[in-house]
Design a protein around this motif. Structure first.
Motif, mmCIF file in Angstrom:
data_model
loop_
_atom_site.group_PDB
_atom_site.id
_atom_site.type_symbol
_atom_site.label_atom_id
_atom_site.label_comp_id
_atom_site.label_asym_id
_atom_site.label_seq_id
_atom_site.Cartn_x
_atom_site.Cartn_y
_atom_site.Cartn_z
ATOM 1 N N LEU A 15 0.844 -1.201 0.000
ATOM 2 C CA LEU A 15 0.000 0.000 0.000
ATOM 3 C C LEU A 15 0.877 1.247 0.000
ATOM 4 O O LEU A 15 1.683 1.442 0.902
ATOM 5 N N ASP A 16 0.693 2.085 -1.007
ATOM 6 C CA ASP A 16 1.494 3.300 -1.126
ATOM 7 C C ASP A 16 0.651 4.513 -0.755
ATOM 8 O O ASP A 16 -0.222 4.925 -1.513
ATOM 9 N N GLU A 17 0.891 5.058 0.431
ATOM 10 C CA GLU A 17 0.211 6.263 0.916
ATOM 11 C C GLU A 17 -1.318 6.162 0.834
ATOM 12 O O GLU A 17 -1.967 7.000 0.205
ATOM 13 N N PRO A 18 -1.937 5.165 1.454
ATOM 14 C CA PRO A 18 -3.390 5.027 1.374
ATOM 15 C C PRO A 18 -4.156 6.169 2.033
ATOM 16 O O PRO A 18 -5.343 6.359 1.739
ATOM 17 N N SER A 19 -3.499 6.944 2.898
ATOM 18 C CA SER A 19 -4.190 8.055 3.568
ATOM 19 C C SER A 19 -4.059 9.364 2.802
ATOM 20 O O SER A 19 -4.634 10.374 3.196
ATOM 21 N N GLY A 20 -3.300 9.356 1.709
ATOM 22 C CA GLY A 20 -3.034 10.590 0.975
ATOM 23 C C GLY A 20 -4.289 11.308 0.495
ATOM 24 O O GLY A 20 -5.128 10.728 -0.185
ATOM 25 N N GLY A 21 -4.417 12.566 0.874
ATOM 26 C CA GLY A 21 -5.530 13.388 0.422
ATOM 27 C C GLY A 21 -6.859 13.113 1.087
ATOM 28 O O GLY A 21 -7.898 13.648 0.669
ATOM 29 N N LEU A 22 -6.866 12.306 2.143
ATOM 30 C CA LEU A 22 -8.116 11.956 2.801
ATOM 31 C C LEU A 22 -8.269 12.690 4.129
ATOM 32 O O LEU A 22 -7.286 12.989 4.801
ATOM 33 N N VAL B 264 1.341 -7.196 5.015
ATOM 34 C CA VAL B 264 1.099 -5.863 4.479
ATOM 35 C C VAL B 264 2.348 -4.999 4.602
ATOM 36 O O VAL B 264 2.924 -4.877 5.686
ATOM 37 N N LEU B 265 2.769 -4.413 3.480
ATOM 38 C CA LEU B 265 3.847 -3.433 3.474
ATOM 39 C C LEU B 265 3.215 -2.074 3.211
ATOM 40 O O LEU B 265 2.639 -1.846 2.152
ATOM 41 N N LEU B 266 3.297 -1.195 4.188
ATOM 42 C CA LEU B 266 2.612 0.093 4.154
ATOM 43 C C LEU B 266 3.604 1.236 4.036
ATOM 44 O O LEU B 266 4.447 1.436 4.914
ATOM 45 N N VAL B 267 3.523 1.984 2.941
ATOM 46 C CA VAL B 267 4.288 3.225 2.809
ATOM 47 C C VAL B 267 3.382 4.360 3.244
ATOM 48 O O VAL B 267 2.253 4.498 2.758
ATOM 49 N N GLU B 268 3.855 5.167 4.175
ATOM 50 C CA GLU B 268 3.020 6.232 4.729
ATOM 51 C C GLU B 268 3.887 7.433 5.074
ATOM 52 O O GLU B 268 4.978 7.283 5.628
#
Length: 246
Positions: free
Chosen positions: A163-170, A192-196
């Protein structure tokens, strides 16, 4: 390192003659979330692209469930169990929710029965999507589109989800909903590999943290071992020596 889940060792990659990532090693275990942190330009997205085969690795190895996939074409990595949700809610805006999900299943060549089962699983996990199955993806909110992008990736029945920046713009309240779903995936045994970009957001769900700077790992440890988050945040922003993080 464990041969389960995803194992990356001494990875180097870039664009043409420009090497962006020079030495990245990380592990993502089943039922765990590894957060990949770093300031803008550190090489986070480039690392994900190399793991998925979108960028060619110039050095190092990528293993999925113990199998070396370093030279495997990107589309075959999907079939092997690797799914990637890119930054920016990449969905087919002119297609319905249902069509978007079915397209995600086709990427792994699922038969009709398995495709139907995957669709049911995604709708069970994201009831909001089921309620909007006939709605055009472009008509949904940003948060709903992010859920759809994750659901589309899950249609391929992956073993490891990137997941690449799933919170972006939210909005913050929507970010919490997205993270709840990510934690639910962990509970199902998915790696899960999370980029944040937001440190606190990542640490709220992650089990392990890998920090990279200038294309190489500068810290790699369990979240439980990090007792000084202010030092971590400063180090992540390049304002402190990583040796001060405990």
């Amino acid at each position: 390192m464990s041969e389960q889940g995803l194992t990356v060792e001494r990875l180097a990659t870039g664009y043409g003659d420009i090497r962006v990532v020079t030495d990245v090693s990380l592990t993502v275990l089943p039922g765990k979330i590894t957060a990949l942190l770093g300031r803008n330009g550190a090489g986070k997205t480039t690392t994900l692209r190399a793991i998925t085969g979108l960028n060619k690795a110039s050095a190092g190895t990528v293993r999925l469930e113990g199998k070396d996939i370093t030279s495997m074409p990107a589309h075959k990595r999907v079939g092997a169990g690797l799914a990637y949700v890119q930054e920016g809610k990449k969905v087919f805006r002119e297609q319905t929710v249902d069509q978007n999900l079915v397209l995600g299943g086709f990427s792994r060549g699922l038969g009709r029965r398995k495709l139907a089962n995957s669709l049911d699983d995604v709708y069970d996990m994201f009831p909001m999507l089921a309620e909007r199955k006939n709605l055009l993806a472009g008509a949904m909110s940003g948060g709903q589109q992010q859920m759809l992008a994750i659901g589309q990736a899950l249609m391929s029945q992956p073993k490891v989800l990137l997941l690449d920046e799933p919170s972006g713009g939210l909005a913050p309240v929507i970010v919490k909903d997205v993270l709840r779903q990510v934690e639910a995936l962990k509970a199902r045994g998915l790696a899960v590999l999370l980029v944040e970009q937001e440190v606190d957001t990542a640490l709220s769900v992650a089990d392990h943290v890998t920090v990279i700077d200038m294309g190489k790992v500068v810290m790699d440890k369990p979240v439980a071992a990090i007792t000084n988050r202010d030092s971590l945040r400063e180090a992540y922003l390049g304002r402190a020596d990583m040796s001060s993080v405990t």
